[in-house]
Design an enzyme around this catalytic site. Sequence first.
Site, short mmCIF file in Angstrom:
data_model
loop_
_atom_site.label_atom_id
_atom_site.label_comp_id
_atom_site.label_asym_id
_atom_site.label_seq_id
_atom_site.Cartn_x
_atom_site.Cartn_y
_atom_site.Cartn_z
N SER A 97 44.39 -41.82 -88.77
CA SER A 97 45.79 -41.84 -88.32
C SER A 97 46.47 -43.07 -88.93
CB SER A 97 45.87 -41.83 -86.79
OG SER A 97 47.21 -41.76 -86.34
N HIS B 101 46.84 -37.67 -89.55
CA HIS B 101 48.08 -37.46 -88.80
C HIS B 101 49.27 -37.71 -89.72
CE1 HIS B 101 45.75 -38.53 -84.86
NE2 HIS B 101 45.45 -37.33 -85.32
N ASP C 171 42.11 -39.47 -80.74
CA ASP C 171 41.85 -38.21 -81.42
C ASP C 171 40.67 -38.37 -82.37
OD1 ASP C 171 42.25 -35.55 -82.15
OD2 ASP C 171 43.56 -36.10 -83.82
#
Length: 367
Positions: free
Chosen positions: A180, A206, A302
């Site tokens: 991310s 992401h 995540d």
Amino acid sequence: MNAVQKKIKVLCVDDSALIRSLMTEIINSQPDMEVCATAPDPLVARELIKQHNPDVLTLDVEMPRMDGLDFLEKLMRLRPMPVVMVSSLTERGSEITLRALELGAVDFVTKPRVGIRDGMLDYSEKLADKVRAASRARVRQNPQPHAAAAAAAHGHAGAAAPLINNPLVSTEKLIIVGASTGGTEAIREVLTPLPPDAPAVLIAQHMPPGFTRSFAQRLNGLCRISVKEAEHGERVLPGHAYIAPGHAHLLLARSGANYIAHLSDEPPVNRHRPSVDVLFRSAAQHAGKNALGVILTGMGRDGAAGLLEMKKAGAYTFAQDEASCVVFGMPREAIAMGGVDDVAPLSDMSRRIMARLASMGDRVQRV
């Protein structure tokens, strides 16, 4: 918020008064942050930085008087600080944003859609999350080399690795990567040393729609393997990296002896689509011991649960160490859950991955 806690001070730089007003409204609505000043261009921003000493800068990528990239390059050389780029959803905007991340920007958001209230709550939450993460980020003082120089250093010089069309070719070993905040540069550093015959790499980063294709094209010009945005139903082949599109989850599937890329428009998981957990869980199910899992820099959690599932399925797993992360959120969560076999600095990640693959030899597990 505890009274002794200081609010995160944000300086918003954008040539649109309307965007500055909207960003100010969003940031000031958060209990832990505030806009200390706004600027219509980098020259004004330069003086306001000296005056207010902000914790985070939001910076439009395209502005008059001084280009956002020129300003960012000077800023990261002379006074490094956390910067969140604000970009338009255009091909040019995505290319400039990726260059900004190379220069040291922590993260980016798309421009808010003025006059459209639908989705504004979600946008506000994402902007606030990125500002918080940026305020805690490790900022690189020395920017990465330009793409052309990096490509030359790796002997690729912008030429794509040839596609493998032999129908008998299969890839049994797999490298599965999730990232991310700070991930675009971390992924670049992991992929560029990989040899042309490396196992297939599947990546969930992401990133919003419109940016992943430019990201893949940029990496394809730097790497000795081919890098592309994943397409639904395509075979997963060695010597290739597949990046999840910004609008879809990427999953690993099987069709007989072959691995297949599967795209899904199911709802976001952990507030993200693509989600790292979704990719990791599919790898646990369909690749088992044949996969290596890698979780890189990023905020949130995540990928932590999915990496643990990969480990339980027999995969060997890596996490980026805290010192080399821009934000140590996702790796920290994965380590805390017990899903990590090896914690490695980013500079040594590719070597360790290839060493582990070499130790696996030809003893590929059938799943």
